[in-house]
Motif scaffolding. Structure first.
Motif, PDB file in Angstrom:
ATOM      1  N   GLN A  59       0.829  -1.210   0.000  1.00 41.26           N
ATOM      2  CA  GLN A  59       0.000   0.000   0.000  1.00 41.26           C
ATOM      3  C   GLN A  59       0.860   1.256   0.000  1.00 41.26           C
ATOM      4  O   GLN A  59       1.959   1.271   0.574  1.00 41.26           O
ATOM      5  CB  GLN A  59      -0.899  -0.006   1.251  1.00 41.26           C
ATOM      6  N   ASN A  60       0.334   2.316  -0.617  1.00 41.18           N
ATOM      7  CA  ASN A  60       0.921   3.647  -0.515  1.00 41.18           C
ATOM      8  C   ASN A  60       0.390   4.275   0.773  1.00 41.18           C
ATOM      9  O   ASN A  60      -0.783   4.629   0.860  1.00 41.18           O
ATOM     10  CB  ASN A  60       0.536   4.498  -1.735  1.00 41.18           C
ATOM     11  N   LYS A  61       1.241   4.417   1.779  1.00 37.96           N
ATOM     12  CA  LYS A  61       0.810   4.903   3.085  1.00 37.96           C
ATOM     13  C   LYS A  61       0.644   6.424   3.128  1.00 37.96           C
ATOM     14  O   LYS A  61       0.185   6.972   4.132  1.00 37.96           O
ATOM     15  CB  LYS A  61       1.820   4.473   4.145  1.00 37.96           C
ATOM     16  N   LYS A  62       0.991   7.098   2.032  1.00 35.74           N
ATOM     17  CA  LYS A  62       0.913   8.563   2.020  1.00 35.74           C
ATOM     18  C   LYS A  62      -0.531   9.051   1.978  1.00 35.74           C
ATOM     19  O   LYS A  62      -0.848  10.120   2.511  1.00 35.74           O
ATOM     20  CB  LYS A  62       1.685   9.098   0.813  1.00 35.74           C
ATOM     21  N   TYR A  63      -1.432   8.269   1.323  1.00 35.15           N
ATOM     22  CA  TYR A  63      -2.812   8.701   1.130  1.00 35.15           C
ATOM     23  C   TYR A  63      -3.781   7.761   1.831  1.00 35.15           C
ATOM     24  O   TYR A  63      -3.576   6.554   1.876  1.00 35.15           O
ATOM     25  CB  TYR A  63      -3.148   8.759  -0.356  1.00 35.15           C
ATOM     26  N   GLU A  64      -4.861   8.334   2.336  1.00 34.71           N
ATOM     27  CA  GLU A  64      -5.876   7.538   3.019  1.00 34.71           C
ATOM     28  C   GLU A  64      -6.721   6.743   2.035  1.00 34.71           C
ATOM     29  O   GLU A  64      -7.036   5.580   2.267  1.00 34.71           O
ATOM     30  CB  GLU A  64      -6.774   8.455   3.851  1.00 34.71           C
ATOM     31  N   ASP A  65      -7.099   7.387   0.926  1.00 37.91           N
ATOM     32  CA  ASP A  65      -7.915   6.729  -0.096  1.00 37.91           C
ATOM     33  C   ASP A  65      -7.846   7.553  -1.378  1.00 37.91           C
ATOM     34  O   ASP A  65      -7.067   8.501  -1.475  1.00 37.91           O
ATOM     35  CB  ASP A  65      -9.370   6.567   0.369  1.00 37.91           C
ATOM     36  N   HIS A  66      -8.684   7.194  -2.372  1.00 36.52           N
ATOM     37  CA  HIS A  66      -8.596   7.879  -3.667  1.00 36.52           C
ATOM     38  C   HIS A  66      -9.097   9.322  -3.604  1.00 36.52           C
ATOM     39  O   HIS A  66      -8.609  10.177  -4.347  1.00 36.52           O
ATOM     40  CB  HIS A  66      -9.346   7.079  -4.730  1.00 36.52           C
ATOM     41  N   ILE A  67     -10.023   9.610  -2.721  1.00 34.52           N
ATOM     42  CA  ILE A  67     -10.492  10.994  -2.586  1.00 34.52           C
ATOM     43  C   ILE A  67      -9.402  11.855  -1.963  1.00 34.52           C
ATOM     44  O   ILE A  67      -9.228  13.031  -2.317  1.00 34.52           O
ATOM     45  CB  ILE A  67     -11.800  11.055  -1.775  1.00 34.52           C
ATOM     46  N   ASP A  68      -8.640  11.283  -1.059  1.00 30.63           N
ATOM     47  CA  ASP A  68      -7.499  11.986  -0.473  1.00 30.63           C
ATOM     48  C   ASP A  68      -6.481  12.347  -1.553  1.00 30.63           C
ATOM     49  O   ASP A  68      -5.890  13.431  -1.537  1.00 30.63           O
ATOM     50  CB  ASP A  68      -6.857  11.103   0.600  1.00 30.63           C
ATOM     51  N   VAL A  69      -6.283  11.436  -2.525  1.00 26.88           N
ATOM     52  CA  VAL A  69      -5.365  11.729  -3.636  1.00 26.88           C
ATOM     53  C   VAL A  69      -5.883  12.914  -4.444  1.00 26.88           C
ATOM     54  O   VAL A  69      -5.121  13.824  -4.797  1.00 26.88           O
ATOM     55  CB  VAL A  69      -5.204  10.500  -4.552  1.00 26.88           C
ATOM     56  N   VAL A  70      -7.176  12.917  -4.744  1.00 29.54           N
ATOM     57  CA  VAL A  70      -7.777  14.007  -5.518  1.00 29.54           C
ATOM     58  C   VAL A  70      -7.572  15.346  -4.813  1.00 29.54           C
ATOM     59  O   VAL A  70      -7.159  16.338  -5.424  1.00 29.54           O
ATOM     60  CB  VAL A  70      -9.286  13.740  -5.747  1.00 29.54           C
ATOM     61  N   LEU A  71      -7.841  15.387  -3.529  1.00 28.72           N
ATOM     62  CA  LEU A  71      -7.717  16.640  -2.772  1.00 28.72           C
ATOM     63  C   LEU A  71      -6.258  17.043  -2.591  1.00 28.72           C
ATOM     64  O   LEU A  71      -5.933  18.239  -2.676  1.00 28.72           O
ATOM     65  CB  LEU A  71      -8.387  16.479  -1.405  1.00 28.72           C
ATOM     66  N   SER A  72      -5.387  16.084  -2.349  1.00 30.86           N
ATOM     67  CA  SER A  72      -3.984  16.392  -2.087  1.00 30.86           C
ATOM     68  C   SER A  72      -3.237  16.838  -3.335  1.00 30.86           C
ATOM     69  O   SER A  72      -2.388  17.737  -3.279  1.00 30.86           O
ATOM     70  CB  SER A  72      -3.276  15.172  -1.476  1.00 30.86           C
ATOM     71  N   THR A  73      -3.535  16.207  -4.472  1.00 34.65           N
ATOM     72  CA  THR A  73      -2.833  16.530  -5.717  1.00 34.65           C
ATOM     73  C   THR A  73      -3.586  17.536  -6.572  1.00 34.65           C
ATOM     74  O   THR A  73      -3.050  18.043  -7.551  1.00 34.65           O
ATOM     75  CB  THR A  73      -2.612  15.256  -6.551  1.00 34.65           C
ATOM     76  N   ARG A  74      -4.856  17.780  -6.195  1.00 33.16           N
ATOM     77  CA  ARG A  74      -5.728  18.693  -6.947  1.00 33.16           C
ATOM     78  C   ARG A  74      -5.822  18.274  -8.418  1.00 33.16           C
ATOM     79  O   ARG A  74      -5.743  19.076  -9.329  1.00 33.16           O
ATOM     80  CB  ARG A  74      -5.265  20.148  -6.810  1.00 33.16           C
ATOM     81  N   TYR A  75      -6.006  16.982  -8.603  1.00 39.03           N
ATOM     82  CA  TYR A  75      -6.050  16.425  -9.959  1.00 39.03           C
ATOM     83  C   TYR A  75      -6.948  15.199  -9.943  1.00 39.03           C
ATOM     84  O   TYR A  75      -6.890  14.385  -9.024  1.00 39.03           O
ATOM     85  CB  TYR A  75      -4.632  16.039 -10.393  1.00 39.03           C
ATOM     86  N   VAL A  76      -7.783  15.048 -10.986  1.00 37.81           N
ATOM     87  CA  VAL A  76      -8.650  13.872 -11.087  1.00 37.81           C
ATOM     88  C   VAL A  76      -8.229  13.025 -12.281  1.00 37.81           C
ATOM     89  O   VAL A  76      -7.515  12.044 -12.153  1.00 37.81           O
ATOM     90  CB  VAL A  76     -10.140  14.277 -11.218  1.00 37.81           C
ATOM     91  N   ASN A  77      -8.678  13.399 -13.453  1.00 33.54           N
ATOM     92  CA  ASN A  77      -8.378  12.664 -14.686  1.00 33.54           C
ATOM     93  C   ASN A  77      -7.674  13.574 -15.678  1.00 33.54           C
ATOM     94  O   ASN A  77      -7.798  14.800 -15.622  1.00 33.54           O
ATOM     95  CB  ASN A  77      -9.667  12.146 -15.341  1.00 33.54           C
ATOM     96  N   GLY A  78      -6.981  12.966 -16.615  1.00 32.40           N
ATOM     97  CA  GLY A  78      -6.323  13.725 -17.666  1.00 32.40           C
ATOM     98  C   GLY A  78      -5.787  12.801 -18.729  1.00 32.40           C
ATOM     99  O   GLY A  78      -6.046  11.584 -18.709  1.00 32.40           O
ATOM    100  N   PRO A  79      -5.020  13.321 -19.690  1.00 30.19           N
ATOM    101  CA  PRO A  79      -4.476  12.496 -20.770  1.00 30.19           C
ATOM    102  C   PRO A  79      -3.643  11.328 -20.265  1.00 30.19           C
ATOM    103  O   PRO A  79      -3.578  10.267 -20.897  1.00 30.19           O
ATOM    104  CB  PRO A  79      -3.608  13.483 -21.566  1.00 30.19           C
ATOM    105  N   GLY A  80      -3.006  11.498 -19.123  1.00 33.22           N
ATOM    106  CA  GLY A  80      -2.175  10.447 -18.564  1.00 33.22           C
ATOM    107  C   GLY A  80      -2.921   9.466 -17.690  1.00 33.22           C
ATOM    108  O   GLY A  80      -2.314   8.565 -17.106  1.00 33.22           O
ATOM    109  N   GLY A  81      -4.247   9.644 -17.588  1.00 38.14           N
ATOM    110  CA  GLY A  81      -5.054   8.748 -16.769  1.00 38.14           C
ATOM    111  C   GLY A  81      -5.437   9.373 -15.441  1.00 38.14           C
ATOM    112  O   GLY A  81      -5.229  10.571 -15.214  1.00 38.14           O
ATOM    113  N   ALA A  82      -5.999   8.564 -14.571  1.00 41.10           N
ATOM    114  CA  ALA A  82      -6.442   9.031 -13.259  1.00 41.10           C
ATOM    115  C   ALA A  82      -5.255   9.119 -12.306  1.00 41.10           C
ATOM    116  O   ALA A  82      -4.457   8.192 -12.210  1.00 41.10           O
ATOM    117  CB  ALA A  82      -7.499   8.099 -12.697  1.00 41.10           C
ATOM    118  N   ARG A  83      -5.162  10.237 -11.585  1.00 40.90           N
ATOM    119  CA  ARG A  83      -4.031  10.431 -10.670  1.00 40.90           C
ATOM    120  C   ARG A  83      -4.057   9.393  -9.537  1.00 40.90           C
ATOM    121  O   ARG A  83      -3.008   8.905  -9.105  1.00 40.90           O
ATOM    122  CB  ARG A  83      -4.084  11.843 -10.092  1.00 40.90           C
TER     123      ARG A  83
END
Length: 227
Positions: A59-83
């Motif tokens: 597991q990646n211990k930096k993030y709690e879940d996928h919503i945490d990734v969205v809020l932390s990186t301020r990114y959802v989807n793009g040409p490179g895929g989902a963050r």
């Protein structure tokens, strides 16, 4: 060592079973995202009993879940895929590859034209992993995998019973309008959290730039049931 990726879904579960029967020195590995349905852990224990081996969790211990990734990186989807896919799955897999002597990797792609094309893309992009696709070799579809699992006395994961076609993160950012409207009904707290995250970062997971809180409750199509 051959690593067989267990995702919590029907196809990966059967692919892991076949890998253990067919190959030597197989390690079953699950990448935890923090966003699974609670029943996934029950399914994991049942599969471990079926396999007779442990399913190892990374597991990646930096993030709690996928919503945490969205809020932390301020990114959802793009040409490179989902963050969230990159942070919670791909980067974790890459770290595992670097730190282990992996000769082959087993993927649970089912025997359909779409998944066959996906396998071709995986080989092209990650040829160094020496990929194995036992379900395609055995010509097994997801429905047939469901039958094999139930015949082993194991209940299929709850997400399939609820009518979803996969047992992945609850509130997957790759889902369409129909998927998110079902999440709105079945998991309103997840729908609300993602809708608020979208507004917070001013980006949406839906195509067409429509925010979740603007989504017509009747929009989209239903998933086909797993039978």
């Amino acid at each position: 060592m051959i690593v067989s990726w267990w995702s919590g879904g029907l196809t990966s579960a059967v692919a892991c079973k076949i890998a253990l029967q067919k190959y030597n020195d197989v390690k079953i590995v699950y990448i935890e995202t923090g966003s699974h349905h609670p029943d996934t852990l029950r399914f994991k224990k049942d599969c471990e009993a079926w396999y007779g081996v442990e399913i190892h969790t990374i597991q990646n211990k930096k993030y709690e879940d996928h919503i945490d990734v969205v809020l932390s990186t301020r990114y959802v989807n793009g040409p490179g895929g989902a963050r969230c896919t990159g942070e919670l799955k791909k980067n974790v897999r890459f770290d595992f590859e670097r730190n282990n002597d992996v000769t082959n990797q087993v993927w649970g792609y089912e025997f359909t034209p779409k998944e066959g094309n996906r396998a071709i893309r995986t080989i092209a992009q990650y040829g160094y992993t020496h990929t194995l696709f036992p379900l395609i070799e055995e010509k097994l579809t997801k429905n047939e995998c469901a039958g094999l699992i139930e015949s082993a006395g194991i209940e299929i994961p709850e997400m399939y019973k609820l009518g979803y076609s996969n047992n992945n993160c609850i509130g997957c950012v790759k889902g369409g309008a129909g998927y998110w409207n079902k999440i709105r009904v079945d998991f309103p707290e997840v729908f609300k959290a993602m809708a608020e995250a979208e507004r917070e970062i001013n980006a949406t997971c839906l195509k067409g730039r429509k925010f979740l809180d603007e989504l017509n409750p009747k929009a989209g199509r239903k998933s086909k049931p797993i039978v």
